[in-house]
Design an enzyme around this catalytic site. Structure first.
Site, PDB file in Angstrom:
ATOM      1  CB  THR A 251      -0.919   0.024   1.228  1.00 57.96           C
ATOM      2  OG1 THR A 251      -0.134  -0.062   2.418  1.00 57.96           O
ATOM      3  CG2 THR A 251      -1.894  -1.144   1.193  1.00 57.96           C
ATOM      4  CG  ASP A 252       1.725   5.232  -2.480  1.00 58.21           C
ATOM      5  OD1 ASP A 252       2.800   5.295  -1.866  1.00 58.21           O
ATOM      6  OD2 ASP A 252       1.485   5.905  -3.498  1.00 58.21           O
ATOM      7  CB  ALA A 253       2.390   7.703   1.384  1.00 58.31           C
TER       8      ALA A 253
END
Length: 620
Positions: A251-253
């Site tokens: 997952t991204d930021a």
């Protein structure tokens, strides 16, 4: 590999080249022992081959570290009487002067022979005392190297003690030691496991650990907690690759996860720790929770074994209000709505936002949303919904199993809608770009027939929706669980035949998040849903995102409208100068962000996100 050159002229001695582990790997030189037996003749042939190789490589002895290459010596069996009586072959003076290796067939000069003691009874063959001149100096240099190595070891130990005083839990300099600086404690066995965990991604730079960058990640904090809890030994404390750590979904930021899976080799039985899960959670912040773990097959890999993933996107329903009639997008699409009756561009923004939050989506608009969402199901080319891909890239083909829209829920006077994405895999930013297309297709009354057009070769601009509302519901391991059932059935059959399974062949459980459903739902409500709502109320993240779209004055969104087709003005040609849409720069955690004016640029956000492609393809 670098090679060290060294002569060894002592009778009956053989030199070996050592590797990093200390084992001999290549015969270098044989002394004056005459090669009579077949085994020794083979050894001489190997030595001459090594000499020829080293002469071609022309090694540089000054660049060789003693800890990397070591020259070992051991006595060989005494030569036979016939071999000892045989005359030694004539030596070549030019070879004696060279520093190359491979002098197994050389005979030392008479002068050198006279300098060595002749009493073999008092001096072992090949010992340091039987050598003269340069050999003694070489031994002195060897002793100096040993003293230097001991000095470095003492320096490393001093640094280790200082690090332990400062509370540094990372792997120390030199060989691993116990906490008291003495010998290592007992080695606890590791087992391959699947760890089930959840987290709130606010304040983190994504899921995946980044050892080369000083960034705060979910895996970084979790791996540190495992080390502190004793589930990962000090030997492996600095490199997650040593325990084969993998994640099911990256997952991204700022993206959250109610459930995710990490596979690794973990110490599952720690002395005096009855509940290892509760023990590890004491070293984790409240926004990261470990639900449990299960023993898996040794070949299990969370990323490869995961066959599908379920994401959820939560957003307020007021984003589906058609654009204001005075906005640039509203003037172009010409959609009229009762919400804007009596309103004007000069109205107070705070009052306008209060009216938007009190608005409720109409049933017919909700049905239109469900129709648009279903248009994404199936296998399609999603190259327009990511970055760094071309239409011909086979990796852009993704399979969406099921997409749905849950009924709206009113919380604290604000209506929220949940979009559910169940797909085999997702590319970078794919879900957030899909949400943009879903929202703006509905709010501009664009027919759902536009969606299949975006899977074609025409390049169109599809910005991202805010990352605030995205969360990973859970990864799915249906295929792996079926294989486990088959393997467990075979173990039961073996046990019935009297062939009991070993510890490694014990039945393995399923990877099942439903066992922790009550804990997960409570965590989602307290740490994910409530945080999303609070950040939206404080920063108006979704309101500013919609405002930036409505204010754009360009042709990138000309595909939004009643026609349901992509006009030539909306197709992006690489290299052309156009007034491209500039995405809203904002910090979702603080709710800050202001739209930037549209300038003459060549592309949208692809240059910004290009560096993220190498870190993984999962949604973020």
């Amino acid at each position: 590999m670098r090679f060290a050159t060294k002569r060894n002229k002592s009778p009956g001695a053989v030199g070996l080249l050592g590797n990093r582990s200390g084992g001999g790997s290549l015969i270098l030189a044989v002394g004056r022992t005459r090669l009579s037996s077949p085994k020794i003749r083979w050894l001489g042939l190997l030595t001459r081959s090594a000499s020829s190789l080293l002469r071609r490589l022309k090694p540089e002895p000054s660049r060789v570290f003693p800890s990397v290459l070591r020259l070992l010596a051991f006595p060989m069996s005494e030569p036979s009487a016939a071999a000892a009586a045989a005359p030694a072959p004539a030596s070549d003076p030019s070879k004696r002067k060279s520093e190359e290796v491979g002098t197994s067939s050389e005979a030392p000069s008479d002068k050198r022979t006279k300098t060595a003691p002749t009493s073999e009874a008092s001096t072992p063959s090949g010992s340091a005392s039987s050598r003269g001149g340069k050999s003694g100096r070489r031994n002195k240099r060897s002793r100096g190297d040993k003293r230097e190595a001991r000095g470095r070891a003492e320096e490393w130990e001093a640094r280790n003690k200082e690090k332990r005083k400062d509370g540094d839990t990372r792997r120390q300099w030199g060989k691993p030691e116990g906490e008291d600086g003495g010998e290592k404690g007992p080695r606890l066995p590791k087992r391959k496991v699947a760890v089930l965990l959840g987290f709130c991604g606010t304040g983190y730079n994504g899921m995946q650990i980044q050892p080369s960058q000083p960034t705060k990640t979910i895996e970084g904090d979790f791996f540190e907690a495992l080390v502190k809890a004793g589930a990962v030994s000090a030997d492996n404390a600095t490199d997650s690759g040593k325990v084969n750590l993998q994640r099911a979904a990256r997952t991204d930021a700022g993206v959250h996860a109610a459930g995710n899976v990490i596979s690794l080799k973990m110490i599952v039985s720690i002395p005096d720790v009855p509940d290892i899960v509760a023990h590890i959670n004491t070293f984790l912040p409240p926004q990261i929770r470990m639900w449990g773990f299960v023993r898996t097959q040794n070949s299990f890999d969370a990323r490869i074994s995961c066959d599908s993933r379920v994401y959820e996107y939560l957003l307020p329903s007021h984003v589906f209000i058609p654009p204001a009639p005075w906005s640039r997008l509203g003037q172009r699409v010409g959609v009229k709505h009762a919400f804007w009756e009596g309103a004007s561009a000069s109205d107070d923004k705070d009052e306008l936002m209060k009216r938007k939050r009190a608005w409720r989506i109409e049933p017919e608009r909700l049905e239109q949303l469900r129709k648009v969402v279903k248009a994404f199901e199936g296998s399609h080319n999603f190259w327009a919904y990511t970055v760094g891909k071309e239409f011909k890239d086979r990796s852009s083909q993704r399979y969406m199993k099921d997409l749905s829209v849950r009924d709206p829920q009113i919380i604290d006077g604000n209506e929220w809608i949940s979009l559910r994405f169940y797909g085999q895999s997702f590319m970078l930013h794919q879900i957030r770009k899909m949400v943009f297309m879903m929202v703006n297709t509905v709010r501009t009354s664009t027919p759902a027939e536009l969606i299949p057009e975006t899977f074609g070769p025409s390049r169109v601009t599809v910005p991202k929706a805010p990352g605030l509302g995205l969360l990973l519901e859970q990864p799915s391991f249906v295929g792996y669980n079926l294989r486990i059932d088959e393997a467990n059935a075979k173990l039961v059959e073996l046990k019935s035949e009297g062939r009991g399974p070993t510890e490694e062949q014990e039945p393995k459980p399923h990877i099942d998040f439903e066992l922790y459903r009550e804990q997960i739902d409570k965590f989602k409500l307290e740490h994910i849903y409530n945080r999303i709502r609070k950040e939206e109320l404080a920063g108006e993240v979704f309101g500013k995102w919609i405002a930036s779209i409505d204010a754009y004055d360009g042709t990138d969104f000309d595909y939004l409208g009643a026609t349901g087709t992509i006009p030539a003005s909306a197709i992006v040609t690489p290299g052309e100068s156009r007034k491209a849409f500039r995405e809203l720069k904002q910090k979702a955690a603080e709710g800050e962000g202001v739209p930037e004016p549209a300038d003459e640029v060549e592309s949208d956000d692809e240059a910004v996100d290009q560096k993220k492609i190498k870190s993984g393809e999962m949604e973020g």
